[in-house]
Design an enzyme around this catalytic site. Structure first.
Site, short mmCIF file in Angstrom:
data_model
loop_
_atom_site.label_atom_id
_atom_site.label_comp_id
_atom_site.label_asym_id
_atom_site.label_seq_id
_atom_site.Cartn_x
_atom_site.Cartn_y
_atom_site.Cartn_z
N HIS A 9 0.81 -1.25 -0.03
CA HIS A 9 0.09 0.04 -0.03
C HIS A 9 0.93 1.29 0.14
CE1 HIS A 9 -3.80 2.10 1.79
NE2 HIS A 9 -3.19 2.99 0.93
N HIS A 11 1.35 4.73 -2.48
CA HIS A 11 1.25 5.69 -3.60
C HIS A 11 2.41 6.14 -3.96
CE1 HIS A 11 -3.31 5.33 -2.68
NE2 HIS A 11 -2.94 5.23 -1.54
N HIS A 189 -9.38 0.66 -1.70
CA HIS A 189 -9.36 1.42 -0.47
C HIS A 189 -10.87 1.25 -0.09
CE1 HIS A 189 -5.44 2.88 -1.58
NE2 HIS A 189 -5.56 3.85 -0.54
N GLU A 192 -11.62 3.41 5.40
CA GLU A 192 -10.56 4.21 6.09
C GLU A 192 -11.24 5.08 6.67
OE1 GLU A 192 -8.39 6.46 3.15
OE2 GLU A 192 -6.76 6.87 4.51
N ASP A 270 1.60 3.96 3.00
CA ASP A 270 0.33 4.54 2.26
C ASP A 270 1.37 5.88 1.39
OD1 ASP A 270 -2.00 5.27 1.53
OD2 ASP A 270 -2.58 5.99 3.31
N ASP A 271 1.62 7.06 1.99
CA ASP A 271 2.16 8.41 1.46
C ASP A 271 3.18 8.65 2.16
OD1 ASP A 271 0.03 8.91 -0.75
OD2 ASP A 271 -1.15 8.78 1.20
N1 HPA Z 1 -6.57 7.18 0.91
C1 HPA Z 1 -7.21 7.57 -0.11
N2 HPA Z 1 -6.76 8.06 -1.08
C2 HPA Z 1 -5.32 8.59 -1.13
C3 HPA Z 1 -4.84 7.85 -0.28
C4 HPA Z 1 -5.37 7.48 0.84
O1 HPA Z 1 -4.80 7.28 2.27
N3 HPA Z 1 -3.36 8.23 -0.33
C5 HPA Z 1 -3.26 8.57 -1.50
N4 HPA Z 1 -4.52 8.60 -2.23
ZN ZN Z 2 -3.67 4.62 0.45
#
Ligand code: HPA
Ligand code: ZN
Length: 327
Positions: A9, A11, A189, A192, A270-271
Site C-alpha cells: 500500500h 502511492h 481502499h 478508512e 501509504d504516502d
Molecule cells: N486514501 C485515499 N486516497 C489516497 C490515499 C489514502 O490514504 N493516499 C493517496 N490517495
Molecule cells: Zn492509500
C-alpha cells in the site's frame, strides 16, 4: 538489517519529498505555491483525508515529464531497499496526471523505466496497481482503463482511492468487471474514513482480493469473522491513520487487536513523504507504541508476502528468507 517484507500500500505520488518537488519544479519551470522546502513541510498538517488530498494533488503538478516519474520511482526504490522491502506493489493515479494534460504514456513509461529492472538494481521485485479516483465518475475510470489497455503487461491490478465517503465501491462495478475480464486483479481502499459496509461491498460487488486500510471493519464483528475465515488481507497504514486522524494516537491504533483477532493485516506506509516515515519506520513506530511481540512482527512480515500478487516460487523464496531472519 530490517526484517524482509513486501510493501502493498504505497502511492508513488505520495513518495514525493519536498526537496524533489522543488527540484522538479525548477527543472520543468512549474510553479509551486510555497516559498521553500521548510514552508512546504510546515503545510503537512492535516485535518482529515480531504485536506491531505488537496495538497497531494496540488504537488503532483510538478510531475510533468517521463524523467520526473522515473526520478520519483527511483527515489522510492532506493529508500525502500534500505528498509528491507523485497517486493513492492505500487499504486499510481493516472487521472491525477491526465486531468492536467500529462499523457497516460508519459506516466507509465516514466514509472516503467525505474521499475522494469528494479530487481537487478535494487533487489526489489515490483508490480504496478492502477488506481481510479473514486470522486471522479465511473465513465472517467472506464476511459482510464481503456487508455491502459496497451500496457496491461505492466499492471497487475486495479485499485480505488481518493475521497471515500459518498463514493461507495458499487459506483465502479462495471469498470472492475471489465478490469477482471482483462485479467487484472483487484483491490480497493475501503473502511478508512468510510464505513465497514464499504468493505463488504468492495468484496461482494467489485470482487477485490485485498482491502486497503479496512480498519473500520472492527465496527462489524460479523464482517471481521468473515475476513478471518476467508483470509482477506488488509493493508494497514499506521502513520497515515494518525496523520489523517482516523485514529488519535499511535498508542490507540487497533493493529494489535486486528492481529490477535486473526485478521491478515500488513503494515505499509501509504504516502510516506507526507505521513512521517517509510515502511520500516511504520514497523518500528507501531511496534513500540503497541508493544508488539516478535511473533506479531513475524506474522506481519509473513502476511505481507502471503498477501502479495507474486508467483509461488518467488513467494517461497521470500518466505524462506523471512524464516531465516532473526529479530
Ligand atoms: N486514501 C485515499 N486516497 C489516497 C490515499 C489514502 O490514504 N493516499 C493517496 N490517495
Ligand atoms: Zn492509500
Amino acid at each position: 538489517m530490517p526484517v524482509p517484507k513486501a510493501e502493498l500500500h504505497l502511492h508513488i505520488e505520495g513518495t514525493l519529498e519536498p526537496e524533489l518537488a522543488f527540484a522538479l519544479a525548477e527543472r520543468d519551470g512549474t510553479e509551486l505555491p510555497f516559498a521553500s522546502v521548510e514552508e512546504l513541510r510546515a503545510a503537512y498538517r492535516f485535518e482529515d483525508l480531504q485536506s491531505f488530498l488537496d495538497l497531494y494533488y496540488r504537488l503532483t503538478d510538478v510531475l510533468q515529464t517521463e524523467q520526473d516519474f522515473t526520478d520519483l520511482a527511483e527515489a522510492y526504490l532506493s529508500r525502500a531497499s534500505a528498509e528491507g522491502v523485497r517486493h513492492a506493489e505500487i499504486f499510481f493515479d493516472p487521472q491525477a496526471h491526465t486531468a492536467r494534460g500529462v499523457p497516460f504514456a508519459t506516466v507509465i513509461d516514466g514509472l516503467w523505466k525505474a521499475l522494469y529492472d528494479s530487481e537487478q538494481r535494487y533487489g526489489i521485485s515490483t508490480a504496478l496497481i492502477m488506481c481510479f479516483l473514486r470522486d471522479l465518475s465511473a465513465e472517467s475510470a472506464l476511459e482510464t482503463l481503456n487508455a491502459a489497455e496497451p500496457y496491461l503487461d505492466r499492471i497487475v491490478a486495479v485499485g480505488l482511492d481518493s475521497a471515500e465517503v459518498g463514493h461507495p465501491p458499487a459506483k465502479f462495478a462495471a469498470v472492475y468487471r471489465r478490469a477482471r475480464e482483462l485479467g487484472l486483479r483487484a483491490v480497493a481502499h475501503a473502511g478508512e474514513e468510510g464505513p465497514a459496509a464499504y468493505v463488504a461491498e468492495a468484496l461482494d460487488v467489485l470482487g477485490v482480493e485485498r482491502i486497503d486500510h479496512g480498519i473500520r471493519v472492527l465496527e462489524d464483528p460479523m464482517l471481521v469473522e468473515r475476513l478471518v475465515r476467508e483470509r482477506i488481507p488488509l493493508t494497514v497504514c499506521p502513520f497515515s491513520n494518525v496523520r489523517l486522524r482516523v485514529v488519535d494516537r499511535l498508542a490507540d491504533h487497533p493493529l494489535r487487536r486486528m492481529l490477535d483477532l486473526g485478521l491478515v493485516a500488513t503494515v505499509n506506509s501509504d504516502d510516506p513523504a507526507y505521513f512521517g516515515g517509510y515502511v520500516h519506520e511504520n514497523f518500528d513506530g507501531i511496534q513500540a507504541a503497541l508493544d508488539l511481540t516478535v511473533d506479531h512482527l513475524r506474522t506481519l512480515a509473513r502476511n505481507s508476502f502471503e498477501a502479495s500478487f507474486i508467483d509461488e516460487p518467488t513467494r517461497a523464496r521470500y518466505l524462506a528468507e523471512l524464516d531465516a531472519y532473526t529479530f
